[in-house]
Design a protein around this motif. Structure first.
Motif, short mmCIF file in Angstrom:
data_model
loop_
_atom_site.label_atom_id
_atom_site.label_comp_id
_atom_site.label_asym_id
_atom_site.label_seq_id
_atom_site.Cartn_x
_atom_site.Cartn_y
_atom_site.Cartn_z
N LEU A 162 146.31 -25.48 -9.69
CA LEU A 162 146.16 -26.87 -9.66
C LEU A 162 144.93 -27.27 -9.55
O LEU A 162 144.50 -28.32 -10.25
CB LEU A 162 146.90 -27.24 -8.68
N VAL A 163 144.02 -26.81 -8.66
CA VAL A 163 142.57 -27.26 -8.51
C VAL A 163 141.83 -26.93 -9.71
O VAL A 163 140.91 -28.02 -10.31
CB VAL A 163 141.87 -26.69 -7.48
N LEU A 164 141.97 -26.10 -10.47
CA LEU A 164 141.50 -25.65 -11.91
C LEU A 164 141.84 -26.81 -12.95
O LEU A 164 140.95 -27.21 -13.61
CB LEU A 164 141.70 -24.26 -12.21
N PHE A 165 143.17 -27.17 -12.83
CA PHE A 165 143.56 -28.00 -13.73
C PHE A 165 142.84 -29.63 -13.49
O PHE A 165 142.38 -30.13 -14.59
CB PHE A 165 145.06 -28.30 -13.62
N VAL A 166 142.69 -29.78 -12.31
CA VAL A 166 142.27 -31.25 -11.98
C VAL A 166 140.65 -31.24 -12.72
O VAL A 166 140.25 -32.14 -12.85
CB VAL A 166 142.42 -31.60 -10.76
N ALA A 167 139.78 -29.96 -12.15
CA ALA A 167 138.59 -29.77 -12.29
C ALA A 167 138.36 -29.99 -14.08
O ALA A 167 137.12 -30.31 -14.54
CB ALA A 167 137.84 -28.64 -11.76
N LEU A 168 139.17 -29.10 -14.66
CA LEU A 168 139.27 -29.42 -16.23
C LEU A 168 139.64 -30.38 -17.10
O LEU A 168 139.15 -30.57 -18.02
CB LEU A 168 139.82 -28.15 -16.78
N ILE A 169 140.33 -31.39 -16.25
CA ILE A 169 140.82 -32.70 -17.11
C ILE A 169 139.41 -33.50 -17.59
O ILE A 169 139.69 -33.93 -18.93
CB ILE A 169 141.51 -33.63 -15.99
N GLN A 170 138.62 -33.58 -16.84
CA GLN A 170 137.26 -34.55 -17.39
C GLN A 170 136.51 -33.94 -18.57
O GLN A 170 136.33 -34.48 -19.62
CB GLN A 170 136.42 -34.85 -16.32
N PRO A 171 136.34 -32.55 -18.63
CA PRO A 171 135.35 -32.08 -19.57
C PRO A 171 136.17 -31.56 -20.71
O PRO A 171 135.74 -31.79 -21.87
CB PRO A 171 134.69 -30.54 -18.82
N GLY A 208 139.71 -32.76 -21.42
CA GLY A 208 140.88 -33.59 -21.85
C GLY A 208 142.03 -32.74 -20.87
O GLY A 208 142.18 -31.80 -20.52
N ILE A 209 143.00 -33.76 -20.98
CA ILE A 209 144.12 -33.53 -20.27
C ILE A 209 145.19 -32.51 -20.91
O ILE A 209 145.82 -31.64 -20.20
CB ILE A 209 145.15 -34.79 -19.79
N TYR A 210 144.93 -32.39 -22.22
CA TYR A 210 145.99 -31.51 -22.93
C TYR A 210 145.78 -30.20 -23.05
O TYR A 210 146.38 -29.37 -22.75
CB TYR A 210 146.18 -32.02 -24.39
N VAL A 211 144.24 -29.75 -23.02
CA VAL A 211 143.63 -28.46 -23.13
C VAL A 211 143.70 -28.01 -21.70
O VAL A 211 144.06 -26.96 -21.58
CB VAL A 211 142.11 -28.54 -23.73
N ALA A 212 143.19 -29.16 -20.72
CA ALA A 212 143.37 -28.44 -19.25
C ALA A 212 144.86 -28.19 -19.05
O ALA A 212 145.01 -27.23 -18.14
CB ALA A 212 142.97 -29.69 -18.39
N SER A 213 145.66 -28.98 -19.47
CA SER A 213 147.35 -28.60 -19.12
C SER A 213 147.67 -27.42 -19.73
O SER A 213 148.24 -26.50 -19.08
CB SER A 213 148.32 -29.81 -19.82
N GLU A 247 150.74 -40.16 -26.71
CA GLU A 247 149.96 -40.61 -27.67
C GLU A 247 150.58 -41.38 -28.88
O GLU A 247 149.89 -42.45 -29.30
CB GLU A 247 148.71 -39.66 -28.20
N MET A 248 151.53 -40.72 -29.55
CA MET A 248 152.10 -41.22 -30.60
C MET A 248 153.29 -42.15 -30.33
O MET A 248 153.46 -43.20 -31.09
CB MET A 248 152.40 -40.04 -31.57
N LEU A 250 145.65 -41.10 -22.98
CA LEU A 250 145.37 -40.35 -21.89
C LEU A 250 143.92 -39.40 -22.09
O LEU A 250 143.39 -39.24 -23.19
CB LEU A 250 146.30 -38.93 -21.75
N PRO A 251 143.31 -38.83 -20.93
CA PRO A 251 141.97 -38.46 -21.13
C PRO A 251 142.04 -37.27 -22.09
O PRO A 251 142.65 -36.39 -22.25
CB PRO A 251 141.41 -37.69 -19.86
N LYS A 252 140.97 -37.49 -23.09
CA LYS A 252 140.94 -36.35 -24.39
C LYS A 252 139.54 -35.86 -24.14
O LYS A 252 138.42 -36.21 -23.68
CB LYS A 252 140.90 -37.09 -25.59
N GLY A 253 139.43 -34.39 -24.70
CA GLY A 253 138.21 -33.73 -24.89
C GLY A 253 137.64 -33.52 -26.08
O GLY A 253 138.12 -34.12 -27.06
N PRO A 254 136.83 -32.39 -26.24
CA PRO A 254 136.07 -32.23 -27.34
C PRO A 254 137.25 -31.70 -28.60
O PRO A 254 137.00 -31.96 -29.74
CB PRO A 254 135.35 -31.09 -27.08
#
Length: 166
Positions: free
Chosen positions: A97-106, A108-113, A148-149, A155-159
């Motif tokens: 869970l901590v890993l998930f929260v830490a990865l949302i910003q860099p 995005g929420i979908y890859v972090a999920s 999104e659609m 929601l937060p998106k990443g690269p």
């Protein structure tokens, strides 16, 4: 569950009293912040309730409940709050869970999920690798489609999403 025999050692863990005292003190501090802020906004009744009137009343109730928790912590017999084995289980769940929260910003929420699902199912569950991969792929894709659609809620998106044009 059987009763422990005289030869069995009691389970080791974190004691209840310090946890209850720390929790009560934390809640007393939060109640103090609420009361300070409420009285700073005006907690009186001047032709009607001022901005801090209702939050101050809630703060006083919160403070009373917190003081009761503190008082009760000294009255109860001390025992084990959580065993070390139970705490280990909590950490096994908290880690992903901590890993998930830490990865949302860099990422995005979908890859972090997807990373969260892989980590959680691998660490906590005993799932097969193909079900982990399928779940980690389908859940973020379905969530992307829904949020999104369909709902058009960004929601937060990443690269990865940027590379795909979103």
């Amino acid at each position: 569950m059987s009763l422990p025999s005289e030869t069995e050692a009691p389970e080791r863990g974190i004691s209840r009293r310090p946890v209850e005292i720390a929790t009560a003190l934390l809640l007393i501090g939060l109640a103090g912040i609420v009361l300070y802020d409420s009285h700073g906004r005006g907690a009186g009744w001047d032709g009607g309730p001022q901005n801090g009137f209702f939050p101050a009343r809630v703060g006083w109730i919160f403070l009373a409940a917190s003081l009761f928790i503190l008082w009760q912590s000294f009255r109860r017999p001390d025992g084990v709050f959580v065993t070390y084995e139970q705490l280990r289980q909590v950490v096994r769940v908290l880690g992903p869970l901590v890993l998930f929260v830490a990865l949302i910003q860099p990422l995005g929420i979908y890859v972090a999920s997807a990373v969260f699902i892989i980590a959680f199912m691998a660490v906590v569950g005993t799932s097969r690798w193909w079900s982990i991969g399928l779940t980690a792929l389908l859940v973020p894709v379905v969530c992307f489609w829904v949020f999104e659609m369909q709902f058009r809620v960004p929601l937060p998106k990443g690269p990865l999403e940027a590379m795909l044009g979103y």
